[in-house]
Motif scaffolding. Sequence first.
Motif, PDB file in Angstrom:
ATOM      1  N   HIS A   1       0.826  -1.203   0.000  1.00  0.00           N
ATOM      2  CA  HIS A   1       0.000   0.000   0.000  1.00  0.00           C
ATOM      3  C   HIS A   1       0.864   1.259   0.000  1.00  0.00           C
ATOM      4  O   HIS A   1       0.651   2.181  -0.788  1.00  0.00           O
ATOM      5  N   GLN A   2       1.871   1.247   0.880  1.00  0.00           N
ATOM      6  CA  GLN A   2       2.736   2.428   0.980  1.00  0.00           C
ATOM      7  C   GLN A   2       3.518   2.646  -0.319  1.00  0.00           C
ATOM      8  O   GLN A   2       3.667   3.776  -0.777  1.00  0.00           O
ATOM      9  N   GLY A   3       4.001   1.526  -0.896  1.00  0.00           N
ATOM     10  CA  GLY A   3       4.743   1.616  -2.155  1.00  0.00           C
ATOM     11  C   GLY A   3       3.861   2.185  -3.269  1.00  0.00           C
ATOM     12  O   GLY A   3       4.276   3.098  -4.005  1.00  0.00           O
ATOM     13  N   LEU A   4       2.664   1.664  -3.360  1.00  0.00           N
ATOM     14  CA  LEU A   4       1.739   2.129  -4.409  1.00  0.00           C
ATOM     15  C   LEU A   4       1.377   3.595  -4.195  1.00  0.00           C
ATOM     16  O   LEU A   4       1.272   4.371  -5.142  1.00  0.00           O
ATOM     17  N   ARG A   5       1.209   3.936  -2.942  1.00  0.00           N
ATOM     18  CA  ARG A   5       0.823   5.307  -2.614  1.00  0.00           C
ATOM     19  C   ARG A   5       1.940   6.291  -2.994  1.00  0.00           C
ATOM     20  O   ARG A   5       1.681   7.356  -3.556  1.00  0.00           O
ATOM     21  N   ARG A   6       3.172   5.862  -2.661  1.00  0.00           N
ATOM     22  CA  ARG A   6       4.317   6.706  -2.984  1.00  0.00           C
ATOM     23  C   ARG A   6       4.412   6.922  -4.493  1.00  0.00           C
ATOM     24  O   ARG A   6       4.605   8.034  -4.971  1.00  0.00           O
ATOM     25  N   ARG A   7       4.215   5.821  -5.234  1.00  0.00           N
ATOM     26  CA  ARG A   7       4.305   5.919  -6.690  1.00  0.00           C
ATOM     27  C   ARG A   7       3.205   6.821  -7.241  1.00  0.00           C
ATOM     28  O   ARG A   7       3.414   7.638  -8.120  1.00  0.00           O
TER      29      ARG A   7
ATOM     30  N   ASP B   1      -3.876  10.207  17.137  1.00  0.00           N
ATOM     31  CA  ASP B   1      -3.481  11.461  17.781  1.00  0.00           C
ATOM     32  C   ASP B   1      -2.080  11.361  18.390  1.00  0.00           C
ATOM     33  O   ASP B   1      -1.286  12.299  18.292  1.00  0.00           O
ATOM     34  N   ALA B   2      -1.778  10.204  18.982  1.00  0.00           N
ATOM     35  CA  ALA B   2      -0.484  10.065  19.668  1.00  0.00           C
ATOM     36  C   ALA B   2       0.681  10.007  18.686  1.00  0.00           C
ATOM     37  O   ALA B   2       1.837  10.000  19.110  1.00  0.00           O
ATOM     38  N   THR B   3       0.407   9.960  17.398  1.00  0.00           N
ATOM     39  CA  THR B   3       1.507   9.945  16.427  1.00  0.00           C
ATOM     40  C   THR B   3       1.833  11.360  15.938  1.00  0.00           C
ATOM     41  O   THR B   3       2.751  11.541  15.149  1.00  0.00           O
ATOM     42  N   GLU B   4       1.050  12.318  16.403  1.00  0.00           N
ATOM     43  CA  GLU B   4       1.253  13.688  15.923  1.00  0.00           C
ATOM     44  C   GLU B   4       1.915  14.548  16.996  1.00  0.00           C
ATOM     45  O   GLU B   4       1.606  14.409  18.176  1.00  0.00           O
ATOM     46  N   ASP B   5       2.789  15.410  16.536  1.00  0.00           N
ATOM     47  CA  ASP B   5       3.500  16.272  17.480  1.00  0.00           C
ATOM     48  C   ASP B   5       2.816  17.632  17.504  1.00  0.00           C
ATOM     49  O   ASP B   5       2.895  18.387  16.538  1.00  0.00           O
ATOM     50  N   ARG B   6       2.092  17.903  18.560  1.00  0.00           N
ATOM     51  CA  ARG B   6       1.440  19.206  18.674  1.00  0.00           C
ATOM     52  C   ARG B   6       1.289  19.590  20.142  1.00  0.00           C
ATOM     53  O   ARG B   6       1.380  18.726  21.017  1.00  0.00           O
ATOM     54  N   ASN B   7       1.006  20.848  20.344  1.00  0.00           N
ATOM     55  CA  ASN B   7       0.859  21.349  21.697  1.00  0.00           C
ATOM     56  C   ASN B   7      -0.580  21.137  22.146  1.00  0.00           C
ATOM     57  O   ASN B   7      -1.509  21.636  21.528  1.00  0.00           O
TER      58      ASN B   7
ATOM     59  N   MET C   1       1.701   2.884  14.626  1.00  0.00           N
ATOM     60  CA  MET C   1       1.961   4.144  15.347  1.00  0.00           C
ATOM     61  C   MET C   1       3.427   4.520  15.277  1.00  0.00           C
ATOM     62  O   MET C   1       3.792   5.655  14.959  1.00  0.00           O
ATOM     63  N   SER C   2       4.298   3.524  15.577  1.00  0.00           N
ATOM     64  CA  SER C   2       5.733   3.851  15.582  1.00  0.00           C
ATOM     65  C   SER C   2       6.209   4.173  14.163  1.00  0.00           C
ATOM     66  O   SER C   2       7.104   5.000  13.977  1.00  0.00           O
ATOM     67  N   TRP C   3       5.591   3.544  13.168  1.00  0.00           N
ATOM     68  CA  TRP C   3       5.947   3.843  11.774  1.00  0.00           C
ATOM     69  C   TRP C   3       5.595   5.290  11.421  1.00  0.00           C
ATOM     70  O   TRP C   3       6.353   6.008  10.800  1.00  0.00           O
ATOM     71  N   ARG C   4       4.421   5.707  11.880  1.00  0.00           N
ATOM     72  CA  ARG C   4       3.985   7.091  11.590  1.00  0.00           C
ATOM     73  C   ARG C   4       4.895   8.115  12.269  1.00  0.00           C
ATOM     74  O   ARG C   4       5.199   9.165  11.693  1.00  0.00           O
ATOM     75  N   ILE C   5       5.316   7.780  13.488  1.00  0.00           N
ATOM     76  CA  ILE C   5       6.209   8.714  14.181  1.00  0.00           C
ATOM     77  C   ILE C   5       7.559   8.740  13.454  1.00  0.00           C
ATOM     78  O   ILE C   5       8.143   9.807  13.231  1.00  0.00           O
ATOM     79  N   ALA C   6       8.030   7.540  13.051  1.00  0.00           N
ATOM     80  CA  ALA C   6       9.311   7.464  12.327  1.00  0.00           C
ATOM     81  C   ALA C   6       9.228   8.229  11.005  1.00  0.00           C
ATOM     82  O   ALA C   6      10.201   8.881  10.594  1.00  0.00           O
ATOM     83  N   GLN C   7       8.092   8.179  10.362  1.00  0.00           N
ATOM     84  CA  GLN C   7       7.894   8.903   9.094  1.00  0.00           C
ATOM     85  C   GLN C   7       8.089  10.409   9.295  1.00  0.00           C
ATOM     86  O   GLN C   7       8.623  11.101   8.441  1.00  0.00           O
ATOM     87  N   ARG C   8       7.639  10.854  10.442  1.00  0.00           N
ATOM     88  CA  ARG C   8       7.761  12.279  10.753  1.00  0.00           C
ATOM     89  C   ARG C   8       9.216  12.655  11.064  1.00  0.00           C
ATOM     90  O   ARG C   8       9.625  13.778  10.862  1.00  0.00           O
ATOM     91  N   LYS C   9       9.956  11.671  11.571  1.00  0.00           N
ATOM     92  CA  LYS C   9      11.312  11.962  12.022  1.00  0.00           C
ATOM     93  C   LYS C   9      12.330  11.959  10.894  1.00  0.00           C
ATOM     94  O   LYS C   9      13.390  12.548  11.024  1.00  0.00           O
ATOM     95  N   ALA C  10      12.066  11.216   9.836  1.00  0.00           N
ATOM     96  CA  ALA C  10      13.061  11.134   8.754  1.00  0.00           C
ATOM     97  C   ALA C  10      12.367  11.081   7.399  1.00  0.00           C
ATOM     98  O   ALA C  10      11.328  10.430   7.262  1.00  0.00           O
ATOM     99  N   THR C  11      12.949  11.751   6.430  1.00  0.00           N
ATOM    100  CA  THR C  11      12.366  11.742   5.090  1.00  0.00           C
ATOM    101  C   THR C  11      12.953  10.601   4.251  1.00  0.00           C
ATOM    102  O   THR C  11      12.270  10.043   3.401  1.00  0.00           O
TER     103      THR C  11
END
Lengths: 169, 767
Positions: free
Chosen positions: A158-164, B540-546, B716-726
């Motif tokens: 899903h993530q791969g397809l979404r990115r593409r 909500d817990a995956t988002e960084d906000r005040n 959840m941890s994936w979403r937080i990691a997504q925010r931390k690195a491009t």
Amino acid sequence: MLQEVQSPLRVTVMMDPAEARLGWIDLSVLVQSAEGTEVWLDAETEFLLHPPKGAVLPALDPFCGPNGEALSQARSGVNSPTRKYVATRAAATNRLLRAARIHLPVAGEWLLEVRVRRADARAQFQAPLSVLEPPLARTSVVGCLALPPLAIGLFMTHQGLRRRLMSSS
Amino acid sequence: MNSVFEAVLGSWNFAPLPLLSLFLGAAVYLRGWSRLHRQLPERFTSARCVSFLSGLTVVGFAVVSPLDAFANLLLQVHMVQHLLLTMVAPPLLLLGSPYLPILCGLPRVVTRDVLGPFLAAPELRRWGHRLTHPLFTGAVFVLSNLAWHHPVLYELALRSRGWHELEHLFFLGTALLFWFPVIQPWPSRPIWPRWAMIPYLLVADLQNTALGGFFSFYDHVLYPTYAAAPRVWSLTPLADQQAAGAIMWVPGSMAFLLPVVLIVVEVLSGPRGVRPSEVARRTRPRPQRIRALPSSDRAEAWDLLSVPRLGAVLRSAFTRRVVQTGLLLLAALVVWDGWWGTPISSLNFAGILPWMGWRGLLVIGLLVAGNVFCYSCPMMWVRDWGRRILPGRLTWPRALRSKWLAVVLLALFFWASEAFQWWDRPAATASLVVAYFVAAVLIDGLFKGASFCKYVCPIGQFNFAQSLVSPLEVKVKDAETCRSCTTHDCLKGNATQRGCELELFLPRKAGNLECTFCLDCVRACPQGNVGVLTVFPARDATEDRNRSSIGRYKRRPDWAVLVAVVAAAAWAGSAVMVAPVVQWLAALQGSWGLSDSWLPITLFYLVVGGVVLGGLALGGELSRRMQSGQRTSWREWTPEFVYAIAPIGLAVWVAHYGFHLLVGVPLIGPALGRLAWDTGVPLGTGLITLPLAWREGFPTVQLLILDAGYLLSLWMSWRIAQRKATERTRRLGIWAPWAGLWTLGYGAAFWIFLQPMQMRGLPGQAW
């Protein structure tokens, strides 16, 4: 499937699953006239299950108990290893039959005793019941274990397809 | 009516799973169809809707009616069941053109965010094209039909429920594929010209006729189960087999030949030489019209309070008082029975109600709704009454305005309830309940606001931490409305209604932390702009906000430790009730020559707590090292990820406490009997027994809940990691330690729930 004719009764006992393993089984009974031409719905049936010789039965059910049976026994002071189940029509999906849900807590050679009574007619017989150990990998457990990798695989696709999709747009 | 005939007609099996699936399918289709019917009435006619619903009804009839109950006794009945699944239901379902109604009927977030990328992928379209190619659909239908009628597979299906269900799924699935090119539901495009469907159907009929003829003329009984089955009616097994063959042959052939006739008429009456591309052009959907849904359909959150009547009932302060009074009476029963009743935990309401019933209901409430216990907390009722004497004027000490005190109290509570076996000591439980009430009244009687709830109450902290995963949240419905608000009644209150005692300012409130679901803010808002809205669990817990009253999660290590302690106790609490751990602790107790078990249990709790907290600390450090550039401090980096343990923690709690609930309900009857004996009131002593199917299926439910919690933690941890690195590799590196930790936790919990449970303190069970 077990069939016994004790005139004037013909009793057929069916088991689901066909092979008894540790845990729960369904026992159903069909009571007919000896010739098999009539179905008798009003015949009362009991199953008595005698555990294998020397087997130690847990006092509690697999959920830790105490089940109704264990409590009744504790209250009445009776503590027989034989387990008695009354077959009812309500427990059967096919209402021509009577059924009971039975718990087999230990593996080995059990003895199934069937007692049928209809007015003055009686039938009573015994049959061995081999209870096997549960399979190493139960379908439900394997299914539950397989679910996360499957979901993770789908998510990654899903993530791969979404990115593409996003990069192409 | 003949009683046997009556019994036959009464043999319905209303199994919940297939019925639920069918109702859900019907609900989704109806929702989508009603939208599309408004926009494209000529395409989505009422007849299509009726057809689809009839298809579902036929499937339902085939699997729950007496046909299913008698399928193991008579082959002809089984044949009728299969014909319904292969010849009747699939064409009806496809005539309902279900593709778009189902997509439009699903929640928008599912269609757009979950299914969207798959539906747009060219590879999957290609696969779809291959799967619906007439060559493939025809072959797979014929092969499946032949294979499942082979005695080996047929007997397997007759002897095992699982295989039987798989057989039905195969029949329905392959039949849906087979009928697809014949019906060609809109907006699919035909691959072969219309006339080609005539030989397609005739070939399938040839196979059906051959098989039906074989059944009819073969002089032996093919399937041993039917040979041995009792004869309910005076019909020999061979005659039964011949009748089944005739059913397959005649009505089966009609199901193939009728469409052939219709297609012949269609081809002869339509314009000649219509090419597939031309047909496709004419029937091509117009997506721009379908996308243009009314704006009201785009609403993502649903407000529980908008439900007529229910909303008004929930909003009313009187309702809360009634619920609180009910719980207060139960608390009084617990205290009375705990102090003066027979001190057998499993027969005493001080053992059953709080330790088995209430805990299970509490976590299930958190999972399916939100912080429902704090809403109905009886201590707040008593506290409000106590404030007439103690009005609460002091300010809570600044040094204690964090969660650290609550962390200590919560950890002590988890440890002490196991180490001193409070659940097995009705008098201690009763004293604990009284102490809890006294503490609530005293603390809130001395200090302003809801200081007890916010800083002290261990139950409240547990609820706050786990409501991170709840699907409902008290929040503003329209942010614009709040911008023009100057009175801030939700926080400060007004003449008729107090505001939020936990100092949550609704426009800046995010997530469920510190929200008691008291709904004071709902009643206080003059605009009616606060609702109980649906949210995606844990997002909500995956988002960084005040956040109001809490700030940023990453700057709240106290909250993170609280969430971690709650999760650690989930593993420790469920582990100490399974046989291997119980035996190990007993052996430890024996080898140390102890008369009591508190020391081994203390050690066990310390080990589990240390492993969980240490693992999280290590995970934080390993993950932090994967950052690029200047690294964030460990102290700020780790807490954010720690919140992701909440879903798997709640899953372990639900699986554990759900089990207690299931075991506790049947004990209410004996407890009432015991109470009757104690008090001399003739209440009766009957046992309550749960349907066995419920109890038998519960281990699988436990594991499925665990799966869901584990996946949500990973996400959840994936979403937080997504925010931390491009960068993708770096993101994976940040996520991997956390994924490893959740996997270890999942493995441990999976092992725990596969073990036989030993609930100490019940009759006949020794520790």
